[in-house]
Design an enzyme around this catalytic site. Structure first.
Site, mmCIF file in Angstrom:
data_model
loop_
_atom_site.group_PDB
_atom_site.id
_atom_site.type_symbol
_atom_site.label_atom_id
_atom_site.label_comp_id
_atom_site.label_asym_id
_atom_site.label_seq_id
_atom_site.Cartn_x
_atom_site.Cartn_y
_atom_site.Cartn_z
ATOM 1 N N CYS A 122 -6.942 -22.123 -35.506
ATOM 2 C CA CYS A 122 -5.692 -21.438 -36.573
ATOM 3 C C CYS A 122 -4.954 -19.890 -36.120
ATOM 4 O O CYS A 122 -3.857 -19.763 -36.187
ATOM 5 C CB CYS A 122 -6.268 -20.872 -37.665
ATOM 6 S SG CYS A 122 -7.840 -20.341 -38.148
HETATM 7 C C1 LIG Z 1 -10.481 -24.092 -37.705
HETATM 8 S S1 LIG Z 1 -12.249 -24.383 -36.720
HETATM 9 C C2 LIG Z 1 -12.304 -26.385 -37.860
HETATM 10 C C3 LIG Z 1 -13.189 -25.680 -39.013
HETATM 11 C C4 LIG Z 1 -13.749 -27.162 -39.512
HETATM 12 N N1 LIG Z 1 -12.457 -27.466 -39.985
HETATM 13 C C5 LIG Z 1 -14.934 -26.592 -40.491
HETATM 14 O O1 LIG Z 1 -14.367 -26.931 -41.646
HETATM 15 O O2 LIG Z 1 -15.763 -26.039 -40.127
HETATM 16 C C6 LIG Z 1 -10.861 -25.107 -35.561
HETATM 17 C C7 LIG Z 1 -12.564 -24.907 -33.821
HETATM 18 O O3 LIG Z 1 -11.704 -26.148 -32.963
HETATM 19 C C8 LIG Z 1 -12.077 -25.745 -32.113
HETATM 20 N N2 LIG Z 1 -11.465 -26.403 -30.799
HETATM 21 C C9 LIG Z 1 -10.743 -25.741 -29.821
HETATM 22 N N3 LIG Z 1 -10.148 -26.098 -29.203
HETATM 23 C C10 LIG Z 1 -10.726 -27.333 -29.167
HETATM 24 C C11 LIG Z 1 -10.333 -28.616 -28.089
HETATM 25 N N4 LIG Z 1 -9.944 -28.511 -27.568
HETATM 26 N N5 LIG Z 1 -11.565 -30.164 -28.241
HETATM 27 C C12 LIG Z 1 -12.373 -30.048 -29.803
HETATM 28 N N6 LIG Z 1 -12.318 -28.565 -30.282
HETATM 29 C C13 LIG Z 1 -11.558 -27.936 -29.781
HETATM 30 C C14 LIG Z 1 -12.940 -24.907 -32.303
HETATM 31 O O4 LIG Z 1 -13.607 -24.335 -31.132
HETATM 32 C C15 LIG Z 1 -12.888 -24.714 -33.445
HETATM 33 O O5 LIG Z 1 -14.550 -25.001 -33.668
#
Ligand SMILES: C[S@@+](CC[C@H](N)C(=O)[O-])C[C@H]1O[C@@H](n2cnc3c(N)ncnc32)[C@H](O)[C@@H]1O
Length: 392
Positions: free
Chosen positions: A151
């Site tokens: 986000c």
């Molecule tokens: C907003 S958080 C998601 C939270 C999750 N939906 C929850 O309810 O707990 C976004 C996540 O995306 C991960 N992320 C960012 N880029 C990514 C990528 N290229 N591949 C996998 N995960 C990624 C981040 O590390 C982060 O933990």
């Protein structure tokens, strides 16, 4: 003209997506000094040389699992992208979805999921990077793809660079849906994504490519409308491949009302003090929005999001900075103003995670996973609505 030069942080981050604040040497020194003082005070408290405790160890009254009665599991398969510490995952699991796999780039967060659900197929670190995955192999198996792309590119707390931010992963979420072709998808983000500032972006990147194959619905969900003792608005996209199923979908209706609001027949959400089991001081309210993401000048252990949030914490006599790893440590380390110091399990509870869901990593990393999460009861509400539409 004054020239101010920013200097990089000396602290190594374990988060490949962490963008430290741009600070001058003088500004960094202020934070360093504050950390040094806080560390010394904490060490003194832990060695028994601090102030005597001002509160007992709290026994929470709020049970998030009671908000998410477990539905029979298994028949609907789900893929979890950007799983973080598992807020969406837990809500979907309780709503009866069986996870076929979870992808998360942060190794600590993947570790949280593995520890909570050893039987899940969790891809973490480089193996969890969604950018390298060919999703077509899941076509025909996954009823739902869900995820919360980072986000930070859209958040009011950040620079709101949208697609110019290298952390923008919406195109990857869209690619996954188009490759898997699930019956439905659910995607979540900060409420700011639904504002006029990003309407062109949302239209180009999400609505047009997915709208050719899916009927899209948008909603904003407020956590305290679903019994979570926190004010937290999130933007949610729901999409259905079949127009007939989309027509029979009903948006998740609130199950609770905020504390102190007019009685409309729904049960009242607990205030923060009641949820945490703190003594009655004649005032209570839901917790202000817990800070999202692993941001800040250093690895922060504060959950404070804004000045208005600070006022609410003060009025409820809760100290939101220097969150302690455990309730015992929080009691031992007396806050400067004598208010109740939060601990990681307290913050997890205020985000709707049950005590059995433990977060991996250093304190800042655990708080980052919690602050990034969809409150599981909110995820549960939307997951139940999707399951009802798909199963009918
Ligand atoms: C907003 S958080 C998601 C939270 C999750 N939906 C929850 O309810 O707990 C976004 C996540 O995306 C991960 N992320 C960012 N880029 C990514 C990528 N290229 N591949 C996998 N995960 C990624 C981040 O590390 C982060 O933990």
């Amino acid at each position: 003209m004054t020239i101010t030069q920013t200097v990089p942080s000396r602290i190594k981050t374990t988060d490949p997506l962490h963008e430290p604040w741009q600070l001058t040497e003088a500004e960094r020194e202020v934070f360093r000094q504050r950390s040094r003082e806080s560390r010394q005070a904490r060490l003194a408290a832990m060695s028994g040389a601090g102030q005597p405790p001002v509160h007992e160890i709290n026994h929470p009254r709020f049970d998030p699992l009671a908000l998410m009665p477990s539905k029979p599991n298994g028949s609907l398969g789900a893929l979890s992208l950007f799983s973080g510490g598992g807020g969406l995952d837990l809500g979907f699991e309780r709503a009866g979805f069986g996870h076929l796999g979870a992808w998360e780039i942060l190794e600590d967060a993947a570790q949280t999921l593995r520890a909570a659900r050893p039987s899940w197929d969790v891809h973490g670190g480089a193996d969890g990077d969604v950018r390298g995955v060919d999703w077509t192999r899941f076509r025909g198996n996954a009823a739902v793809v869900h995820g919360g792309p980072p986000c930070q590119p859209f958040s009011h707390a950040g620079k709101q660079r949208g697609e110019d931010d290298p952390r923008d992963m919406w195109p990857e979420f869209v690619r996954a849906v188009l490759e898997v072709q699930p019956d439905a998808f659910v995607a979540e983000n900060v409420a700011a994504l639904g504002t006029a500032r990003f309407s062109d972006y949302v239209d180009r990147t999400i609505v047009r490519p997915l709208g050719k194959h899916y009927t899209l619905q948008r909603l904003v969900m407020q956590a305290c409308d679903y019994g979570v003792p926190q004010s937290r608005r999130r933007f949610v996209f729901v999409g259905f491949k079949s127009p007939a199923i989309a027509r029979r979908w009903a948006a998740p209706a609130p199950t609770h009302r905020p504390p102190g609001s007019m009685d409309d027949g729904l049960p009242e959400t607990m205030g923060m003090r009641e949820a945490l089991g703190l003594p009655d001081i004649g005032a209570d309210a839901v917790c202000p929005t817990i800070r999202s993401a692993l941001t800040g000048p250093r690895h922060t252990t504060s959950i404070l999001n804004s000045v208005s949030a600070q006022r609410i914490f003060e009025s409820l006599q809760v100290w939101p900075n220097g969150v302690a790893p455990t309730r015992e440590a929080a009691r031992a380390f007396v806050a400067k103003n004598g208010h109740f110091r939060l601990s990681v399990p307290d913050v997890a509870l205020l985000q709707g995670f049950p005590a059995s869901w433990r977060f991996a990593g250093a304190v800042y990393m655990r708080l980052g996973q919690i602050g990034n999460a969809v409150a599981p009861p909110v995820a549960y509400a939307v997951a139940c609505s999707v399951a009802d539409a798909l199963r009918r």
